[in-house]
Design a protein around this motif. Structure first.
Motif, PDB file in Angstrom:
ATOM      1  N   VAL A  66       0.851  -1.186   0.000  1.00  0.00           N
ATOM      2  CA  VAL A  66       0.000   0.000   0.000  1.00  0.00           C
ATOM      3  C   VAL A  66       0.891   1.241   0.000  1.00  0.00           C
ATOM      4  N   LEU A  67       0.607   2.172  -0.888  1.00  0.00           N
ATOM      5  CA  LEU A  67       1.275   3.466  -0.921  1.00  0.00           C
ATOM      6  C   LEU A  67       0.413   4.440  -0.119  1.00  0.00           C
ATOM      7  N   ILE A  68       1.018   5.130   0.840  1.00  0.00           N
ATOM      8  CA  ILE A  68       0.280   6.061   1.697  1.00  0.00           C
ATOM      9  C   ILE A  68       0.915   7.444   1.601  1.00  0.00           C
ATOM     10  N   ILE A  69       0.091   8.420   1.232  1.00  0.00           N
ATOM     11  CA  ILE A  69       0.511   9.817   1.058  1.00  0.00           C
ATOM     12  C   ILE A  69      -0.392  10.683   1.935  1.00  0.00           C
ATOM     13  N   SER A  70       0.092  11.827   2.341  1.00  0.00           N
ATOM     14  CA  SER A  70      -0.758  12.778   3.053  1.00  0.00           C
ATOM     15  C   SER A  70      -0.224  14.187   2.883  1.00  0.00           C
ATOM     16  N   ASP A  71      -1.079  15.132   3.149  1.00  0.00           N
ATOM     17  CA  ASP A  71      -0.711  16.546   3.263  1.00  0.00           C
ATOM     18  C   ASP A  71       0.150  17.037   2.100  1.00  0.00           C
ATOM     19  N   SER A  72      -0.373  16.859   0.889  1.00  0.00           N
ATOM     20  CA  SER A  72       0.326  17.331  -0.305  1.00  0.00           C
ATOM     21  C   SER A  72      -0.077  18.764  -0.666  1.00  0.00           C
ATOM     22  N   HIS A  73      -1.085  19.291  -0.010  1.00  0.00           N
ATOM     23  CA  HIS A  73      -1.486  20.702  -0.068  1.00  0.00           C
ATOM     24  C   HIS A  73      -1.405  21.333  -1.457  1.00  0.00           C
ATOM     25  N   HIS A 125      -4.583   8.373   0.226  1.00  0.00           N
ATOM     26  CA  HIS A 125      -4.207   9.756   0.544  1.00  0.00           C
ATOM     27  C   HIS A 125      -4.962  10.136   1.802  1.00  0.00           C
ATOM     28  N   CYS A 126      -4.227  10.461   2.867  1.00  0.00           N
ATOM     29  CA  CYS A 126      -4.811  10.739   4.185  1.00  0.00           C
ATOM     30  C   CYS A 126      -5.255  12.187   4.370  1.00  0.00           C
ATOM     31  N   GLY A 127      -5.578  12.861   3.304  1.00  0.00           N
ATOM     32  CA  GLY A 127      -6.194  14.177   3.413  1.00  0.00           C
ATOM     33  C   GLY A 127      -5.264  15.354   3.241  1.00  0.00           C
ATOM     34  N   ASP A 128      -5.899  16.517   3.082  1.00  0.00           N
ATOM     35  CA  ASP A 128      -5.244  17.775   2.741  1.00  0.00           C
ATOM     36  C   ASP A 128      -4.518  17.673   1.400  1.00  0.00           C
ATOM     37  N   SER A 129      -5.185  17.012   0.463  1.00  0.00           N
ATOM     38  CA  SER A 129      -4.672  17.022  -0.912  1.00  0.00           C
ATOM     39  C   SER A 129      -4.953  18.384  -1.532  1.00  0.00           C
ATOM     40  N   GLU A 130      -6.039  19.003  -1.108  1.00  0.00           N
ATOM     41  CA  GLU A 130      -6.543  20.257  -1.655  1.00  0.00           C
ATOM     42  C   GLU A 130      -6.842  20.125  -3.148  1.00  0.00           C
ATOM     43  N   LEU A 131      -7.112  18.899  -3.585  1.00  0.00           N
ATOM     44  CA  LEU A 131      -7.534  18.636  -4.961  1.00  0.00           C
ATOM     45  C   LEU A 131      -9.019  18.280  -4.939  1.00  0.00           C
ATOM     46  N   GLN A 132      -9.626  18.282  -6.088  1.00  0.00           N
ATOM     47  CA  GLN A 132     -11.045  17.952  -6.181  1.00  0.00           C
ATOM     48  C   GLN A 132     -11.242  16.453  -6.328  1.00  0.00           C
ATOM     49  N   ASN A 133     -12.321  15.961  -5.768  1.00  0.00           N
ATOM     50  CA  ASN A 133     -12.708  14.575  -5.980  1.00  0.00           C
ATOM     51  C   ASN A 133     -12.884  14.387  -7.479  1.00  0.00           C
ATOM     52  N   ASN A 164      -8.593  18.951   6.946  1.00  0.00           N
ATOM     53  CA  ASN A 164      -9.103  20.254   7.382  1.00  0.00           C
ATOM     54  C   ASN A 164      -8.877  21.357   6.355  1.00  0.00           C
ATOM     55  N   CYS A 165      -7.936  21.178   5.429  1.00  0.00           N
ATOM     56  CA  CYS A 165      -7.701  22.180   4.388  1.00  0.00           C
ATOM     57  C   CYS A 165      -8.427  21.864   3.076  1.00  0.00           C
ATOM     58  N   ASP A 166      -9.083  20.713   3.020  1.00  0.00           N
ATOM     59  CA  ASP A 166      -9.856  20.380   1.825  1.00  0.00           C
ATOM     60  C   ASP A 166     -11.191  21.108   1.883  1.00  0.00           C
ATOM     61  N   ARG A 167     -11.696  21.467   0.723  1.00  0.00           N
ATOM     62  CA  ARG A 167     -12.959  22.197   0.675  1.00  0.00           C
ATOM     63  C   ARG A 167     -14.084  21.384   1.299  1.00  0.00           C
ATOM     64  N   ARG A 168     -14.985  22.100   1.930  1.00  0.00           N
ATOM     65  CA  ARG A 168     -16.115  21.455   2.595  1.00  0.00           C
ATOM     66  C   ARG A 168     -16.897  20.568   1.620  1.00  0.00           C
TER      67      ARG A 168
END
Length: 173
Positions: A3-10, A32-40, A54-58
């Motif tokens: 498994v490749l695990i990435i996070s907080d790429s902002h 990806h554990c969040g804060d990608s700040e990319l769109q689904n 927390n930095c991803d759009r609502r």
């Protein structure tokens, strides 16, 4: 199984895509554990399990948490901000136990770390963009075997950070 695990790429797109493409043929799953700040639905996150940080759009469309089974192990994936992981791992450990996870994957603190507590393995791949506690921008490749889990941290360039490698025994209940 790997498994490749990435996070907080902002917001990084090219860099996320480079890391995923580098390892796509050797891993079975990408997280990806969040804060990608990319769109689904962004092409960089195609076939990636992504949670909302927390930095991803609502209205990003990413879930707050994912429970995913791989190789007979339950992986619980969340960003960590809802469990205050910058202050303590206790709240996220309660959630990991509650959902019956063998492995908890999280981000938020930008600290590259793995540890085992109360039979659960916790993995924070650090930050691909803005590391804390170390200079390297990091991600993880985790190998899931029947009786053990091996966690390897890598610099964004693909070089393994040997001193962070850990192996954990899986004990069946």
């Amino acid at each position: 199984m790997k498994v490749l695990i990435i996070s907080d790429s902002h917001g990084w797109q090219k860099e996320v895509e480079e890391v995923i493409l580098r390892h796509r043929s050797e891993v079975n799953t990408v997280i990806h554990c969040g804060d990608s700040e990319l769109q689904n639905g962004s092409k960089e996150l195609t076939n990636v399990l992504v949670v909302k940080g927390n930095c991803d759009r609502r209205n990003s469309g990413f879930p707050e948490e994912i429970l995913h089974e791989l190789n007979g192990l339950k992986l619980y994936i969340t960003h960590g901000h809802l469990y205050n992981v910058k202050m303590s791992h206790v709240p996220i450990s309660y959630r990991g136990e509650e959902v019956g996870a063998n492995i908890v994957c999280f981000g938020h603190s930008h600290l590259a770390v793995s540890f085992k507590e109360n039979g659960i393995i916790y993995i924070n791949p650090g930050s691909l963009r803005l590391p804390r506690g170390r200079n390297e921008q990091t991600y993880v490749i985790c190998e899931l075997e029947t009786s053990k889990v091996t966690v390897r941290f890598y610099e964004r360039s693909g070089k393994e950070i040997e001193e962070l490698k850990k192996e954990y025994e899986i004990i069946e209940n």
